[in-house]
Design a protein around this motif. Structure first.
Motif, mmCIF file in Angstrom:
data_model
loop_
_atom_site.group_PDB
_atom_site.id
_atom_site.type_symbol
_atom_site.label_atom_id
_atom_site.label_comp_id
_atom_site.label_asym_id
_atom_site.label_seq_id
_atom_site.Cartn_x
_atom_site.Cartn_y
_atom_site.Cartn_z
ATOM 1 N N THR A 187 -58.638 -29.357 44.169
ATOM 2 C CA THR A 187 -58.776 -28.514 45.351
ATOM 3 C C THR A 187 -57.824 -29.038 46.421
ATOM 4 N N PRO A 188 -56.795 -28.288 46.767
ATOM 5 C CA PRO A 188 -55.826 -28.784 47.740
ATOM 6 C C PRO A 188 -56.417 -28.850 49.135
ATOM 7 N N PRO A 189 -55.993 -29.824 49.934
ATOM 8 C CA PRO A 189 -56.437 -29.880 51.332
ATOM 9 C C PRO A 189 -56.066 -28.580 52.053
ATOM 10 N N ALA A 190 -56.939 -28.119 52.888
ATOM 11 C CA ALA A 190 -56.740 -26.826 53.552
ATOM 12 C C ALA A 190 -55.458 -26.781 54.376
ATOM 13 N N ASP A 191 -55.145 -27.901 55.076
ATOM 14 C CA ASP A 191 -53.948 -27.893 55.916
ATOM 15 C C ASP A 191 -52.681 -27.835 55.066
ATOM 16 N N GLU A 192 -52.688 -28.523 53.922
ATOM 17 C CA GLU A 192 -51.527 -28.471 53.024
ATOM 18 C C GLU A 192 -51.370 -27.087 52.416
ATOM 19 N N LEU A 193 -52.477 -26.489 52.011
ATOM 20 C CA LEU A 193 -52.420 -25.159 51.412
ATOM 21 C C LEU A 193 -51.914 -24.124 52.416
ATOM 22 N N ALA A 194 -52.309 -24.277 53.673
ATOM 23 C CA ALA A 194 -51.847 -23.349 54.704
ATOM 24 C C ALA A 194 -50.335 -23.443 54.885
ATOM 25 N N GLU A 195 -49.819 -24.665 54.887
ATOM 26 C CA GLU A 195 -48.364 -24.852 55.009
ATOM 27 C C GLU A 195 -47.650 -24.265 53.797
ATOM 28 N N ALA A 196 -48.197 -24.521 52.607
ATOM 29 C CA ALA A 196 -47.574 -24.017 51.382
ATOM 30 C C ALA A 196 -47.551 -22.493 51.366
ATOM 31 N N MET A 197 -48.649 -21.873 51.784
ATOM 32 C CA MET A 197 -48.706 -20.412 51.812
ATOM 33 C C MET A 197 -47.716 -19.846 52.825
ATOM 34 N N ALA A 198 -47.521 -20.553 53.932
ATOM 35 C CA ALA A 198 -46.558 -20.095 54.938
ATOM 36 C C ALA A 198 -45.137 -20.127 54.368
ATOM 37 N N ILE A 199 -44.850 -21.151 53.567
ATOM 38 C CA ILE A 199 -43.539 -21.241 52.924
ATOM 39 C C ILE A 199 -43.358 -20.100 51.936
ATOM 40 N N ILE A 200 -44.392 -19.828 51.140
ATOM 41 C CA ILE A 200 -44.312 -18.758 50.136
ATOM 42 C C ILE A 200 -44.172 -17.402 50.809
#
Length: 200
Positions: free
Chosen positions: A28-41
């Motif tokens: 389960t990825p950390p929420a803050d990391e996932l948010a950054e990754a989704m912003a990049i995508i």
């Protein structure tokens, strides 16, 4: 006609082209990391054009694979060539329902893969670059670069050699399987009882 069947299957298999197809697991990825990754995508695959961008990418690679395989006398026949051209022309719409179905999970899994690969600070750095005009143009053009003539030529050469080597290895594999079955008739009986080979 084996080359036609191989071409059709190969082109169809490209329906799920994605930068990363992470397998589902307990991570389960950390929420803050996932948010950054989704912003990049969101920069790489803008939500408004995401579906069509993915279809275009799959179509481009499918056409490059087709170009590498449609060689020899059979494809010099105008009627055969017309059939294949029609098939390739219809391919985007054939793939569309599958891409629509799987696109959300492909996007999410790619974001998860980013969090596994990059630290939070690295993701923030990447997002900061993606937020600049140059960064946004770079990330959003990555997929379209597949259609560049130089890239297309290199990919077609790659697919042609892969197909040739694959045919050789498939023939070797078939020979080994036949030899195994000849030496193990009880296996043949079990397969026949299970219905393997019926109707083929």
């Amino acid at each position: 006609m084996k080359s036609l069947r191989t071409l059709a299957i190969g082109a169809g298999a490209l329906a799920l082209v994605s930068p990363a197809l992470a397998q589902t697991d307990a991570y389960t990825p950390p929420a803050d990391e996932l948010a950054e990754a989704m912003a990049i995508i969101d920069v790489i695959f803008p939500p408004a054009t995401r579906e069509q961008d993915m279809i275009n990418t799959a179509t481009t690679m499918g056409n490059q694979m087709a170009a590498s395989m449609m060689t020899g006398p059979i494809f010099e026949e105008p009627g055969i060539r017309a059939i294949m051209d029609d098939f390739l022309g219809e391919l985007p719409e054939i793939m569309r329902p599958v891409i629509i179905k799987h696109l959300p999970s492909m996007i999410k899994s790619t974001a998860v893969a980013y969090t596994r690969e990059f630290s939070l600070q690295e993701l923030r750095d990447i997002r900061a670059f993606a937020s600049t005009p140059s960064g946004g143009r770079y990330f959003s053009s990555v997929q379209s670069l597949l259609a560049d003539p130089a890239v297309a030529k290199a990919n077609e050469a790659f697919f042609a050699e892969v197909n040739a080597s694959q045919q050789t290895e498939v023939e070797k594999l078939q020979g080994r399987v036949v030899e195994f079955l000849q030496n193990n008739p009880e296996v043949v009986e079990r397969l026949q009882a299970a219905g393997v080979g019926q109707g083929s």
